[in-house]
Write an enzyme that holds these catalytic residues in place. Structure first.
Site: not given
Length: 282
Positions: A79, A171
Protein backbone atom coordinates in the site's frame (compact mmCIF):
# COMPACT_ATOMS: atom_id res chain seq x y z
CA UNK A 1 58.80 47.55 48.07
CA UNK A 2 59.90 44.00 48.87
CA UNK A 3 56.99 43.59 51.27
CA UNK A 4 54.52 44.58 48.57
CA UNK A 5 55.91 42.16 46.04
CA UNK A 6 56.07 39.18 48.34
CA UNK A 7 52.31 38.54 48.68
CA UNK A 8 51.83 38.77 44.88
CA UNK A 9 54.49 36.15 44.33
CA UNK A 10 52.91 33.85 46.89
CA UNK A 11 49.47 34.20 45.26
CA UNK A 12 50.86 33.41 41.82
CA UNK A 13 52.78 30.49 43.18
CA UNK A 14 49.62 29.16 44.80
CA UNK A 15 47.69 29.19 41.51
CA UNK A 16 50.46 27.36 39.69
CA UNK A 17 50.53 24.75 42.36
CA UNK A 18 46.78 24.12 42.05
CA UNK A 19 46.83 23.84 38.23
CA UNK A 20 49.83 21.61 38.38
CA UNK A 21 48.02 19.36 40.85
CA UNK A 22 44.92 19.05 38.58
CA UNK A 23 46.95 18.16 35.53
CA UNK A 24 48.95 15.75 37.53
CA UNK A 25 45.79 13.98 38.66
CA UNK A 26 44.62 13.36 35.06
CA UNK A 27 48.07 12.38 33.90
CA UNK A 28 48.40 10.08 36.84
CA UNK A 29 45.37 7.97 35.97
CA UNK A 30 46.04 4.59 34.32
CA UNK A 31 45.35 4.53 30.58
CA UNK A 32 42.59 1.92 30.90
CA UNK A 33 40.64 4.28 33.19
CA UNK A 34 41.01 7.14 30.72
CA UNK A 35 39.79 4.93 27.91
CA UNK A 36 36.92 3.78 30.10
CA UNK A 37 35.88 7.36 30.82
CA UNK A 38 36.02 8.16 27.11
CA UNK A 39 33.88 5.12 26.31
CA UNK A 40 31.36 6.19 28.97
CA UNK A 41 31.10 9.66 27.41
CA UNK A 42 30.50 8.12 23.98
CA UNK A 43 27.82 5.76 25.34
CA UNK A 44 26.00 8.60 27.12
CA UNK A 45 26.16 10.74 23.98
CA UNK A 46 24.80 7.92 21.81
CA UNK A 47 22.00 7.26 24.28
CA UNK A 48 20.75 10.84 24.22
CA UNK A 49 21.20 11.02 20.45
CA UNK A 50 19.10 7.89 20.05
CA UNK A 51 16.38 9.16 22.37
CA UNK A 52 16.27 12.53 20.61
CA UNK A 53 16.60 11.62 16.94
CA UNK A 54 16.13 7.89 16.48
CA UNK A 55 13.27 7.00 18.83
CA UNK A 56 10.64 8.92 16.78
CA UNK A 57 11.41 6.51 13.96
CA UNK A 58 11.77 3.41 16.10
CA UNK A 59 8.87 1.74 14.29
CA UNK A 60 11.51 0.70 11.74
CA UNK A 61 14.19 -0.62 14.06
CA UNK A 62 13.17 -4.25 13.77
CA UNK A 63 13.36 -4.11 10.00
CA UNK A 64 16.73 -2.41 10.11
CA UNK A 65 18.10 -5.13 12.34
CA UNK A 66 16.75 -7.95 10.21
CA UNK A 67 13.78 -9.06 12.27
CA UNK A 68 11.12 -8.20 9.70
CA UNK A 69 9.38 -11.46 8.89
CA UNK A 70 7.58 -12.50 5.74
CA UNK A 71 4.73 -14.80 6.71
CA UNK A 72 3.62 -17.56 4.41
CA UNK A 73 1.19 -16.45 1.74
CA UNK A 74 0.49 -17.00 -1.94
CA UNK A 75 -0.74 -13.48 -2.73
CA UNK A 76 1.23 -10.40 -1.74
CA UNK A 77 0.83 -6.69 -2.24
CA UNK A 78 1.72 -3.22 -0.96
CA UNK A 79 0.00 0.00 0.00
CA UNK A 80 1.33 3.41 -0.99
CA UNK A 81 0.70 7.14 -0.73
CA UNK A 82 2.61 10.30 -1.61
CA UNK A 83 5.16 9.31 1.06
CA UNK A 84 6.59 6.81 -1.43
CA UNK A 85 7.21 9.70 -3.85
CA UNK A 86 7.49 8.68 -7.53
CA UNK A 87 6.97 4.97 -8.13
CA UNK A 88 8.80 3.13 -10.91
CA UNK A 89 5.78 1.17 -12.10
CA UNK A 90 7.71 -0.87 -14.66
CA UNK A 91 9.93 -2.25 -11.90
CA UNK A 92 7.10 -2.61 -9.41
CA UNK A 93 4.92 -4.58 -11.83
CA UNK A 94 7.76 -7.12 -12.18
CA UNK A 95 8.78 -7.09 -8.52
CA UNK A 96 8.45 -9.95 -6.07
CA UNK A 97 8.27 -10.19 -2.31
CA UNK A 98 9.98 -13.18 -0.75
CA UNK A 99 9.80 -14.90 -4.14
CA UNK A 100 6.10 -14.10 -4.70
CA UNK A 101 5.00 -11.54 -7.33
CA UNK A 102 3.37 -8.28 -6.26
CA UNK A 103 -0.30 -8.83 -7.11
CA UNK A 104 -2.19 -5.91 -5.60
CA UNK A 105 -1.65 -2.34 -4.44
CA UNK A 106 -3.77 -0.17 -2.16
CA UNK A 107 -3.44 3.56 -2.88
CA UNK A 108 -4.23 6.35 -0.44
CA UNK A 109 -7.01 8.49 -1.90
CA UNK A 110 -8.50 10.85 0.66
CA UNK A 111 -8.36 12.05 4.24
CA UNK A 112 -10.99 13.93 6.20
CA UNK A 113 -13.38 16.00 4.10
CA UNK A 114 -11.04 17.88 1.79
CA UNK A 115 -7.64 16.21 1.46
CA UNK A 116 -6.82 14.32 -1.73
CA UNK A 117 -3.47 12.54 -1.68
CA UNK A 118 -1.30 14.43 -4.15
CA UNK A 119 -0.19 11.23 -5.91
CA UNK A 120 -3.51 9.40 -5.87
CA UNK A 121 -4.68 9.95 -9.43
CA UNK A 122 -1.26 9.12 -10.85
CA UNK A 123 -0.77 6.04 -8.66
CA UNK A 124 -4.29 4.75 -9.26
CA UNK A 125 -3.97 5.15 -13.01
CA UNK A 126 -0.60 3.44 -13.31
CA UNK A 127 -1.59 0.57 -11.04
CA UNK A 128 -4.34 -0.33 -13.51
CA UNK A 129 -2.12 0.33 -16.53
CA UNK A 130 0.45 -2.14 -15.21
CA UNK A 131 -2.24 -4.76 -14.55
CA UNK A 132 -2.02 -4.77 -10.77
CA UNK A 133 -5.21 -5.26 -8.80
CA UNK A 134 -5.75 -1.88 -7.18
CA UNK A 135 -7.70 -0.50 -4.27
CA UNK A 136 -8.25 2.96 -2.77
CA UNK A 137 -8.35 3.89 0.90
CA UNK A 138 -9.60 6.78 3.01
CA UNK A 139 -7.77 7.90 6.18
CA UNK A 140 -10.47 8.51 8.78
CA UNK A 141 -10.42 11.78 10.73
CA UNK A 142 -12.03 12.05 14.15
CA UNK A 143 -12.39 15.81 13.64
CA UNK A 144 -14.85 15.70 10.72
CA UNK A 145 -18.34 14.16 10.43
CA UNK A 146 -18.21 10.65 9.00
CA UNK A 147 -20.99 11.30 6.49
CA UNK A 148 -19.11 14.22 4.94
CA UNK A 149 -15.93 12.14 4.79
CA UNK A 150 -17.78 9.30 3.08
CA UNK A 151 -19.32 11.58 0.48
CA UNK A 152 -15.95 13.17 -0.22
CA UNK A 153 -14.36 9.75 -0.82
CA UNK A 154 -17.21 8.73 -3.14
CA UNK A 155 -16.82 11.97 -5.08
CA UNK A 156 -13.07 11.61 -5.58
CA UNK A 157 -12.75 7.85 -6.20
CA UNK A 158 -14.21 6.09 -9.22
CA UNK A 159 -13.97 2.33 -8.78
CA UNK A 160 -14.12 -0.12 -11.67
CA UNK A 161 -15.21 -3.75 -11.68
CA UNK A 162 -11.65 -5.11 -11.39
CA UNK A 163 -10.82 -2.94 -8.37
CA UNK A 164 -10.78 -3.99 -4.74
CA UNK A 165 -13.53 -2.70 -2.43
CA UNK A 166 -13.16 0.76 -0.85
CA UNK A 167 -11.09 0.86 2.35
CA UNK A 168 -11.52 2.82 5.58
CA UNK A 169 -8.29 3.30 7.54
CA UNK A 170 -9.05 3.98 11.23
CA UNK A 171 -6.14 4.66 13.58
CA UNK A 172 -7.23 7.27 16.16
CA UNK A 173 -10.11 7.67 18.61
CA UNK A 174 -9.72 11.07 20.32
CA UNK A 175 -11.86 13.04 21.03
CA UNK A 176 -14.56 10.37 20.58
CA UNK A 177 -15.68 7.86 23.13
CA UNK A 178 -15.64 4.21 22.01
CA UNK A 179 -19.38 4.28 21.24
CA UNK A 180 -19.07 7.52 19.30
CA UNK A 181 -16.18 6.17 17.26
CA UNK A 182 -18.06 2.98 16.47
CA UNK A 183 -21.11 4.95 15.37
CA UNK A 184 -19.09 7.24 13.09
CA UNK A 185 -17.09 4.39 11.55
CA UNK A 186 -20.25 2.42 10.82
CA UNK A 187 -21.81 5.50 9.26
CA UNK A 188 -18.88 5.85 6.82
CA UNK A 189 -18.95 2.16 5.94
CA UNK A 190 -22.70 2.14 5.33
CA UNK A 191 -22.73 5.25 3.13
CA UNK A 192 -19.83 3.99 1.03
CA UNK A 193 -21.34 0.51 0.73
CA UNK A 194 -24.61 1.98 -0.52
CA UNK A 195 -22.77 4.16 -3.04
CA UNK A 196 -20.58 1.46 -4.62
CA UNK A 197 -22.84 -1.52 -3.99
CA UNK A 198 -20.05 -3.58 -2.41
CA UNK A 199 -18.88 -4.48 1.10
CA UNK A 200 -15.99 -2.20 2.16
CA UNK A 201 -12.71 -3.16 3.83
CA UNK A 202 -11.94 -1.99 7.37
CA UNK A 203 -8.28 -1.36 8.21
CA UNK A 204 -7.04 -1.10 11.81
CA UNK A 205 -4.17 -2.34 13.91
CA UNK A 206 -4.61 -5.49 15.95
CA UNK A 207 -4.74 -3.61 19.25
CA UNK A 208 -7.03 -0.85 17.93
CA UNK A 209 -9.54 -3.40 16.65
CA UNK A 210 -9.64 -5.34 19.91
CA UNK A 211 -9.79 -2.20 22.08
CA UNK A 212 -12.24 -0.02 20.15
CA UNK A 213 -13.89 -1.84 17.23
CA UNK A 214 -14.60 -5.29 18.61
CA UNK A 215 -18.37 -4.86 18.31
CA UNK A 216 -19.96 -7.68 16.22
CA UNK A 217 -21.38 -5.03 13.88
CA UNK A 218 -17.96 -4.82 12.24
CA UNK A 219 -17.60 -8.54 11.59
CA UNK A 220 -19.47 -8.38 8.27
CA UNK A 221 -16.81 -6.17 6.70
CA UNK A 222 -13.59 -7.42 5.13
CA UNK A 223 -10.83 -6.93 7.68
CA UNK A 224 -7.34 -5.67 6.88
CA UNK A 225 -5.19 -5.98 9.99
CA UNK A 226 -1.89 -4.22 10.76
CA UNK A 227 0.33 -6.32 13.00
CA UNK A 228 4.08 -6.05 12.56
CA UNK A 229 7.15 -8.23 13.09
CA UNK A 230 5.39 -11.43 14.08
CA UNK A 231 5.38 -14.74 12.26
CA UNK A 232 1.78 -15.54 13.16
CA UNK A 233 -1.19 -13.31 13.95
CA UNK A 234 -2.44 -13.19 17.51
CA UNK A 235 -5.82 -11.98 16.26
CA UNK A 236 -8.26 -14.87 16.40
CA UNK A 237 -11.07 -13.39 14.31
CA UNK A 238 -11.57 -13.58 10.56
CA UNK A 239 -9.20 -11.48 8.47
CA UNK A 240 -8.57 -10.94 4.75
CA UNK A 241 -5.43 -8.79 4.48
CA UNK A 242 -2.48 -8.64 6.82
CA UNK A 243 -0.08 -5.68 6.77
CA UNK A 244 2.87 -7.40 8.39
CA UNK A 245 5.55 -4.72 8.07
CA UNK A 246 5.77 -0.98 7.52
CA UNK A 247 9.42 -1.09 6.54
CA UNK A 248 9.60 -3.40 3.55
CA UNK A 249 11.77 -2.97 0.47
CA UNK A 250 10.36 -3.63 -2.98
CA UNK A 251 11.73 -2.94 -6.47
CA UNK A 252 10.24 0.25 -7.86
CA UNK A 253 9.83 1.92 -4.45
CA UNK A 254 12.66 4.20 -3.33
CA UNK A 255 12.22 3.93 0.43
CA UNK A 256 10.29 1.81 2.86
CA UNK A 257 6.82 0.54 2.02
CA UNK A 258 4.05 -1.38 3.77
CA UNK A 259 3.83 -5.01 2.71
CA UNK A 260 0.70 -7.13 2.90
CA UNK A 261 -0.39 -10.71 2.42
CA UNK A 262 -3.88 -11.79 1.34
CA UNK A 263 -5.53 -14.60 3.27
CA UNK A 264 -6.45 -16.76 0.31
CA UNK A 265 -5.63 -17.60 -3.29
CA UNK A 266 -5.40 -15.24 -6.25
CA UNK A 267 -8.83 -16.45 -7.33
CA UNK A 268 -10.19 -15.65 -3.88
CA UNK A 269 -8.79 -12.12 -4.23
CA UNK A 270 -10.55 -11.66 -7.56
CA UNK A 271 -13.79 -12.86 -6.00
CA UNK A 272 -13.98 -9.87 -3.65
CA UNK A 273 -13.40 -7.23 -6.35
CA UNK A 274 -16.14 -4.73 -7.15
CA UNK A 275 -17.47 -6.50 -10.24
CA UNK A 276 -17.59 -9.92 -8.61
CA UNK A 277 -19.37 -8.58 -5.54
CA UNK A 278 -21.95 -6.79 -7.64
CA UNK A 279 -22.65 -9.87 -9.72
CA UNK A 280 -23.27 -11.92 -6.58
CA UNK A 281 -25.72 -9.32 -5.26
CA UNK A 282 -27.88 -9.33 -8.37
Amino acid sequence: MNKKKTPAKRKKSSRKSKNSSDKGFLRGLPSYILWGLLALVVVVYCFFFYRTFVTPYSFRWKALYGTTVYPDGKVRGIDISHYQDEVDWDKLSNASISGTPVSFVFVKATEGTNILDENFNQNFFYARKHELIRGAYHFFSTHSPADKQARYFCKMVQLEDEDLPPVLDVETIQPYSIKQLQSEVLKWLQIVENHYGVTPILYTSYKFRTDYLSDPAFNRYYYWIAHYYVKDLEYTGKWHFWQHTDAGKVDGIKGYVDINVFNGSYKDLLNITVGQQKSKRR
